[in-house]
Design a protein around this motif. Structure first.
Motif: not given
Ligand code: 8YV
Length: 321
Positions: A1-5, A48-63
């Motif tokens: 079985e392949s590795m999970k992401p 990580a392969d992927a990131v799951l966020v919501s509006p409380v997380n600020k993903l700005d230029a620095r991020f």
């Protein structure tokens, strides 16, 4: 079985969504009650392969300047994406998905809750009942009817249109302002105003349904409040940034605006303390999309997007520039 992401998961979801994450991914859950800080999120995303966020997380230029090269896709558990610097994401070649459509009805329902709660003074009524004051011989707690009134909708996208549909069933006449005019089929008889000032002048009730952007920031400020009919009622299920809180609080105190129903606040979860003392402010803690069914559908759509990108398939709801 392949590795999970590997998936960095900034919050928990409904049991069905959490179970799918545990089954199909190697999750890095946020173990805290508090949202991850940007640095904590960056650390969780490292490798990580992927990131799951919501509006409380600020993903700005620095991020995006510090984000690990391992990350191939970002999904936000929201339709709104003003918390994400899309240009910075795309400059790094990282696709970003959101969750349009599945939360439209739940959010429009809360729009009606706010229209009714504000216009029928539901907060004051609750307070009276709970403090043992059923009614007063000096007068009943009278609100204002929806029937026959003009509802102005600022921003006529999916949620604005779903609110219009509900408001018509309550006997309201719908007017709207939008960047472009809708088709007659989408309009359903709603009256288009090319400029916002013209909409404000007729709006006995006003609903904010536009995304937060530089163009819509503090749309509801004194200059525009003064265009509304005296005693107008205002609701907001969109983003707090559309409102200048000090100006709205002043108008609610003077009665220039009779009542407001607010589900979103600038700087939430903190809010301007001026709202808390106002009997004519009907306030909710950002629950527009908060039903079991809707939150499950949002989570599933977010995961569908992540899986599609990781498997090289077309993703259902990616954001474009
Ligand atoms: C939040 C929202 O995503 O969809 C949006 O834009 O603001 C909400 O649905 C929800 O409160 C989870 O944070």
């Amino acid at each position: 079985e392949s590795m999970k992401p590997i998936l960095a998961v900034a919050r928990h979801f409904t049991p069905e969504v959490n179970a799918r994450i545990d089954r199909d991914f190697e999750p890095r859950w946020n173990p805290n009650e508090q949202p991850w800080t940007q640095d904590e999120l960056l650390q969780a995303a490292d490798g990580a392969d992927a990131v799951l966020v919501s509006p409380v997380n600020k993903l700005d230029a620095r991020f995006f300047s510090l984000l690990s090269n391992s990350v191939k896709v970002i999904a936000t558990f929201s339709v709104g994406y003003d918390h994400i610097d899309l240009a910075a994401a795309h400059a790094r070649g990282i696709p970003v998905s959101h969750t349009p459509g599945v939360l439209t009805d739940a959010t429009a329902d809360v729009g009606m809750l706010l229209l009714l709660g504000a216009s029928r003074r539901a907060y004051e009524a609750q307070q009276r009942l709970r403090s043992g004051l059923w009614a007063s011989s000096k007068g009943d707690l009278l609100g204002w009817s929806l029937q026959g009134k003009v509802l102005g909708i600022y921003g006529m996208g999916r949620i604005g249109q779903a609110l219009a549909h509900r408001a018509r069933a309550f006997g309201m006449q719908v007017h709207y302002n939008n960047r472009s005019r809708l088709s007659p089929d989408e309009e359903q008889g709603a009256v288009f105003h090319e400029d916002a000032a013209s909409l404000l002048r007729v709006s006995q009730f006003l609903s904010l349904n536009a995304p937060a952007s530089q163009d819509t920031r503090h749309f509801l400020r004194t200059e525009n409040i003064d265009l509304l009919p005296a005693g107008a009622i205002v609701i907001n299920t969109a983003r707090g940034a559309l409102v200048n809180d000090d100006d709205l609080i002043t108008a609610l105190k003077s009665g220039r605006i009779a009542a407001a129903g607010l589900d979103v606040f600038e700087g939430e979860p903190k809010l301007n303390p001026g709202y808390l003392d106002l009997p004519n402010a009907f306030l909710l803690p950002h629950i527009g999309s908060a039903t079991v069914e809707t939150r499950t559908a949002m989570g599933m759509l977010a995961l569908d997007n992540i899986e599609a990108v990781l498997k090289g398939r077309p993703a259902p709801t990616l954001l474009r520039n």
